[in-house]
Design a protein around this motif. Sequence first.
Motif, PDB file in Angstrom:
ATOM      1  N   PHE A 155       2.972  -6.516 -23.744  1.00  0.00           N
ATOM      2  CA  PHE A 155       3.394  -7.556 -22.703  1.00  0.00           C
ATOM      3  C   PHE A 155       3.437  -8.840 -23.349  1.00  0.00           C
ATOM      4  O   PHE A 155       2.823  -9.157 -24.237  1.00  0.00           O
ATOM      5  N   LEU A 160       2.119 -11.687 -19.269  1.00  0.00           N
ATOM      6  CA  LEU A 160       0.587 -11.635 -18.918  1.00  0.00           C
ATOM      7  C   LEU A 160       0.046 -12.873 -18.216  1.00  0.00           C
ATOM      8  O   LEU A 160      -0.917 -12.656 -17.168  1.00  0.00           O
ATOM      9  N   ARG A 174       6.651  -2.922 -10.070  1.00  0.00           N
ATOM     10  CA  ARG A 174       5.677  -3.372  -9.159  1.00  0.00           C
ATOM     11  C   ARG A 174       6.080  -3.989  -7.742  1.00  0.00           C
ATOM     12  O   ARG A 174       5.645  -4.881  -7.260  1.00  0.00           O
ATOM     13  N   GLY A 175       7.390  -3.538  -7.737  1.00  0.00           N
ATOM     14  CA  GLY A 175       7.895  -3.889  -6.386  1.00  0.00           C
ATOM     15  C   GLY A 175       8.471  -5.591  -6.354  1.00  0.00           C
ATOM     16  O   GLY A 175       8.136  -6.264  -5.325  1.00  0.00           O
ATOM     17  N   SER A 199       4.530   4.349  -6.944  1.00  0.00           N
ATOM     18  CA  SER A 199       3.205   4.320  -6.657  1.00  0.00           C
ATOM     19  C   SER A 199       2.976   2.734  -6.338  1.00  0.00           C
ATOM     20  O   SER A 199       2.011   2.575  -5.643  1.00  0.00           O
ATOM     21  N   ALA A 200       3.480   2.075  -7.187  1.00  0.00           N
ATOM     22  CA  ALA A 200       3.293   0.573  -6.931  1.00  0.00           C
ATOM     23  C   ALA A 200       3.883  -0.099  -5.796  1.00  0.00           C
ATOM     24  O   ALA A 200       3.403  -0.954  -5.085  1.00  0.00           O
ATOM     25  N   SER A 203       1.227   1.007  -3.079  1.00  0.00           N
ATOM     26  CA  SER A 203       0.310   0.066  -3.447  1.00  0.00           C
ATOM     27  C   SER A 203       0.387  -1.205  -2.504  1.00  0.00           C
ATOM     28  O   SER A 203      -0.504  -1.691  -1.911  1.00  0.00           O
ATOM     29  N   SER A 204       1.618  -1.636  -2.835  1.00  0.00           N
ATOM     30  CA  SER A 204       2.029  -3.190  -2.388  1.00  0.00           C
ATOM     31  C   SER A 204       2.181  -3.180  -1.012  1.00  0.00           C
ATOM     32  O   SER A 204       1.546  -3.805  -0.276  1.00  0.00           O
ATOM     33  N   SER A 207      -1.544  -2.638   0.424  1.00  0.00           N
ATOM     34  CA  SER A 207      -2.448  -4.025   0.293  1.00  0.00           C
ATOM     35  C   SER A 207      -2.059  -4.933   1.737  1.00  0.00           C
ATOM     36  O   SER A 207      -3.055  -5.566   2.087  1.00  0.00           O
TER      37      SER A 207
ATOM     38  N   MET B   1       3.711  -3.883  -6.708  1.00  0.00           N
ATOM     39  CA  MET B   1       2.989  -4.955  -6.114  1.00  0.00           C
ATOM     40  C   MET B   1       3.891  -6.233  -6.181  1.00  0.00           C
ATOM     41  O   MET B   1       4.245  -6.653  -7.108  1.00  0.00           O
ATOM     42  N   GLN B 197      -4.071   2.180 -14.121  1.00  0.00           N
ATOM     43  CA  GLN B 197      -2.687   1.690 -14.482  1.00  0.00           C
ATOM     44  C   GLN B 197      -1.754   1.757 -13.417  1.00  0.00           C
ATOM     45  O   GLN B 197      -0.986   0.903 -13.022  1.00  0.00           O
ATOM     46  N   SER B 198      -1.947   2.887 -12.582  1.00  0.00           N
ATOM     47  CA  SER B 198      -0.845   3.372 -11.546  1.00  0.00           C
ATOM     48  C   SER B 198      -1.151   3.016 -10.175  1.00  0.00           C
ATOM     49  O   SER B 198      -0.526   2.685  -9.262  1.00  0.00           O
ATOM     50  N   GLY B 199      -2.709   2.641  -9.837  1.00  0.00           N
ATOM     51  CA  GLY B 199      -3.141   2.527  -8.434  1.00  0.00           C
ATOM     52  C   GLY B 199      -3.018   3.740  -7.781  1.00  0.00           C
ATOM     53  O   GLY B 199      -3.341   3.668  -6.623  1.00  0.00           O
ATOM     54  N   ALA B 212      -5.616  -2.936  -4.792  1.00  0.00           N
ATOM     55  CA  ALA B 212      -4.202  -2.898  -5.096  1.00  0.00           C
ATOM     56  C   ALA B 212      -3.638  -3.951  -6.021  1.00  0.00           C
ATOM     57  O   ALA B 212      -3.203  -3.980  -7.029  1.00  0.00           O
ATOM     58  N   ALA B 216      -2.458  -4.137  -9.826  1.00  0.00           N
ATOM     59  CA  ALA B 216      -1.074  -4.683 -10.038  1.00  0.00           C
ATOM     60  C   ALA B 216      -1.015  -6.117 -11.172  1.00  0.00           C
ATOM     61  O   ALA B 216      -0.327  -6.218 -11.843  1.00  0.00           O
ATOM     62  N   SER B 220      -3.237  -3.006 -14.817  1.00  0.00           N
ATOM     63  CA  SER B 220      -1.976  -2.387 -15.306  1.00  0.00           C
ATOM     64  C   SER B 220      -1.442  -3.259 -16.344  1.00  0.00           C
ATOM     65  O   SER B 220      -0.725  -2.417 -17.252  1.00  0.00           O
ATOM     66  N   TYR B 221      -2.235  -4.321 -16.766  1.00  0.00           N
ATOM     67  CA  TYR B 221      -1.779  -4.925 -18.049  1.00  0.00           C
ATOM     68  C   TYR B 221      -2.553  -4.563 -19.270  1.00  0.00           C
ATOM     69  O   TYR B 221      -2.371  -4.930 -20.299  1.00  0.00           O
TER      70      TYR B 221
END
Lengths: 214, 264
Positions: A155, A160, A174-175, A199-200, A203-204, A207, B1, B197-199, B212, B216, B220-221
């Motif tokens: 990254f 980051l 991640r959405g 999966s992201a 999770s989103s 949450s 996320m 990494q993936s949640g 989560a 995210a 994951s970073y």
Amino acid sequence: MKPQWTGALALAASAVAAVALAHNGAMGVVLERMNGMTAMRDTVAVLAPMMQGAVPYDAFAVSEGAGVIAGHAGETMLSLFPEGSLEGVTHARPEIWSDWQDFADLAKELKTYADAFAEAAPNGLEPAPQPRGGMAGMDHSAMAMAPEPEANRRFTVAELMGYGDKTPEIPVARGASNPAMLAVDLTTLAANDLFTRISATCSSCHSRFRAGRT
Amino acid sequence: MRPLRGLPWRGGAPLDTPFGTFVPPNITPHSVAGIGGWTIEDFAKAVRQGVSPEGEPYHPVFTYSFYAGFTDQDIADLWEAFRTVPPVAEKAPEHDVGFPFSFRSGLKLWRAAYLDAPDTDALMGTSSPWNRGRLLVEGAAHCAACHTGRTLGGGLDEAARLAGNDSLPGGSKAPSILAAELIGRGWTVASLTYALQSGLLPNGDAFGGSMAEVVAQGTSYLTDVDRAAIATYLLDPEGRGAIPTPTLPPTDTRMVAWIIRRWI
């Protein structure tokens, strides 16, 4: 009846009983959407080791699993959340209806990724190869190099620190935005990349809109 | 996320705690509204010691106690990274904290009672991933900040370290991440590494709640090596070098469901 069918039906009966027990008290649309979530969860559990390369990749199973997720996502999912359906045992939060557009966007995002996941199943754990020839004069800006697998990505400082976009060839991760607006053809991505996005998205959504569980 | 609303580092979402509502401040390099007027020494003192450039202790809602072991190089890297952030001129709202918690000098008593630097030095006889995992778990990743309950004074309940917390700000919960319980829930180094990494949990569920966000916006970073180090340490906190293989949780029906779909 063949013995294997008898066994399968016995398993089905016990699974139904397990679902009924797990969702003790849930009825109607609440039970229906819980069953949908459970089906997606079980599918993800089976596919996750495949996406990590821990078990042999099975394109048919991936395509089939993607279909299961797609079948419970999008409008199908939204139809199971009529306003205020919080009766009985449910993990749904009232913010689903106060922030309905966000919830709907996530449900549709899941459908978009799951549909692409089904189509990308033959790609395996690598992005689809670029087609040979016939590309002269085309705008290649949206068809940049295949993205690095998520687990190995490097990254930038801007990424980051949260103020930079993700790498240009992956304008969504991640959405982060509407996948329908993507410049990249999702079906060319590696299956595990799409699985990560699915999966992201889950999770989103969890949450923001799921209560009582981590 | 989805990304957090608002510009990065301009001040975060308020944290509701039993002591009041705390608003994470603007830490962009803006010279007035942010930390643009600070020196790197100010920054180091704030991060590692929890003391502002004016000499006032920060409320422990800022998890500086986990960062006490950061090296000078860590601080220099962070400082350079923060200096690249676009400055934002808008100041974050003030904390809404009543007396006596608004009385910052009183925090010196809190520091005397609870402030301990994390133990992150390398341990002879343990593996490289384990030591790296301890450095991350006990330090930068500050897992205990959420996964450990708090005493009445707001300090970590060290007798129940990593045993879970049912009273997180905002009403959410963090489960126990003690090794025996993680293994009992089916976690392995591989699955925990992948989850960071993936949640995704081993049963196919996806993290919700604060975790989560942790995945995210945080883990994951990390590199896969660092995620595996965290998992190694959490599943073997004593550094024995052996992690029991979990049995599949009895409530896990995924294979049953999958078999049914394949057969019917």
